[in-house]
Write a protein that holds these residues in place. Structure first.
Motif: not given
Length: 433
Positions: A69-98
């Protein structure tokens, strides 16, 4: 001009393929993508991962999701999801690194916390109705508790400019309710409007049109999108040239899934009445939905309580040819007899045969199979006993069986509970990549 939002479905479970949603995002037809990445089983498995590795427990697809979704985000698209599952802060760290890896700097991420309600469950000594007891009676086995939370923090995050909203146990339709209500300026207390947003989210989350359609089985399977305007007009569709029906049957089946009472579909956002919902086909692969109404949501949040139920040992073996079902049954009885020495350690034992009674447990009869696979699953209290039982599974080679497999895993169960909304403190924070 009439305000409108176009929002797509990117995922309906934690194991879903990401590519069809990414194709939809790249089409230019949607500005938002919603992702349901959880089910009861998925959250339990996330807890298993977190138990063995405190740095895990989020959706492991997150790095791939950012890549796709790099292109979608670069164009201003928005993503919403329960990606954090059982560990939201670990999911945040992974997202920021990616995001950093793909050069997406300055992306605002809305992080929704507060669904982890283990302390509140403990303090309230909540009832566990399916287990016939209260928290205190199983306190040594309770490992987690997550409340199904609604769209309010999602709306708040979007209002603060978040392009990615990352939550834990956001309720299934709320992943789409938040963007719809935010973009159309709908109040979260306008119950009829929220009910229509919930209908859209429910149909998208249910994967409407995500089965290959008979005439177009050679085409790639497409994921659905919804267009909603400020007057509540809801239209479902998908990309041209993609398989999967968007028709009356698909709409009706999609609306009915996971609904106990269509007059009172309880969500954290609204009590939705779907009993008067109707559908009209307005074009090829285009379906209009209407008629949802709503009233205030329940006073309590539904909570998913995770339980440590010991160890799960599964063994399987295949049988083929004449008499295969009878030989499988005989071997099942042999192993059952051998397991009797651990009767004080085994809490559950299920013997089933794939191709015969593995799903319906004999309630639906079929023709005699050419081959079948015996499965013996035991839930056992201690690791030591589980290992002993696994050794017994080698005996499955008797009666001409072959292809023995066996596995030992932690047995994590889930059971519902309820907490007053006042006991759940939600928090939303926006950070930048």
């Amino acid at each position: 001009m009439t305000r409108t939002i176009s929002i797509g479905c990117g995922s309906i479970s934690g194991g879903d393929r990401l590519e069809p949603g990414a194709e939809l995002a790249g089409s230019g037809l949607v500005t938002y993508m919603g992702f349901d990445c959880l089910a009861e089983r998925t959250l339990a498995l996330a807890q298993v991962r977190r138990q063995s590795d405190p740095g895990s427990g989020y959706d492991p697809r997150l790095p791939d999701l950012i890549r796709l979704y790099t292109g979608f985000l670069s164009g201003g698209g928005r993503l919403v999801g329960n990606f954090g599952q059982a560990n939201v802060d670990a999911g945040l760290d992974v997202t920021r690194r990616a995001l950093a890896e793909y050069g997406l700097n300055g992306i605002r991420i809305g992080v929704v916390r507060g669904d982890d309600v283990l302390d509140a469950v403990r303090a309230a000594d909540v009832e566990l109705p399916e287990m016939g007891c209260r928290y205190r009676d199983m306190a040594d086995q309770v490992i987690s508790a997550h409340a199904y939370i609604g769209a309010e923090p999602v709306v708040e995050a979007l209002d603060q400019g978040a392009q990615i909203v990352l939550g834990g146990r956001l309720a299934d339709p709320s992943v789409w309710v938040g963007p719809i209500c935010y973009e159309l300026g709908w109040s979260l207390t306008d119950w009829d409007k929220v009910a229509m947003a919930t209908l859209a989210g429910h149909l998208l989350e249910g994967g409407i049109g995500r089965r290959p359609s008979e005439p177009d089985r050679h085409l790639p399977l497409g994921y659905p999108l919804a267009t909603v305007d400020e007057d509540g007009q809801l239209t479902l569709s998908k990309l041209d040239g993609r398989s999967g029906p968007i028709d009356l049957k698909a709409g009706r089946l999609g609306m009915a899934h996971e609904i106990h009472d269509p007059r009172r579909y309880l969500t954290p956002d609204v009590t939705a009445n779907f009993s008067e919902v109707g559908f009209t086909e307005v074009g090829p692969q285009q379906l209009r939905a209407y008629g949802a109404t709503g009233s205030p949501p329940p006073d309590s949040y539904r909570v998913l309580v995770g339980l440590d139920l010991g160890w799960k040992v599964v063994g399987e073996v295949s049988f083929g040819g004449p008499g295969c079902v009878e030989r499988a049954a005989e071997q099942g009885e042999v192993v059952k007899s051998l397991l009797s020495r651990w009767s004080d350690q085994i809490d559950d034992l299920l013997i089933s045969t794939h191709g015969v009674d593995a799903v319906f447990l004999g309630a639906i009869k079929g023709g005699y199979p050419a081959d079948c696979r015996l499965r013996i699953a035991a839930r056992i209290r201690s690791r030591e006993a589980a290992e002993d039982v696994a050794e017994i599974y080698w005996r499955l080679y008797g009666n001409g069986g072959g292809g023995v497999t066996r596995a030992i895993d932690k047995a994590i169960g889930v059971t519902p509970a309820f907490l007053p909304r006042s006991s759940v403190d939600l928090e939303m924070e926006v950070v930048e990549s």
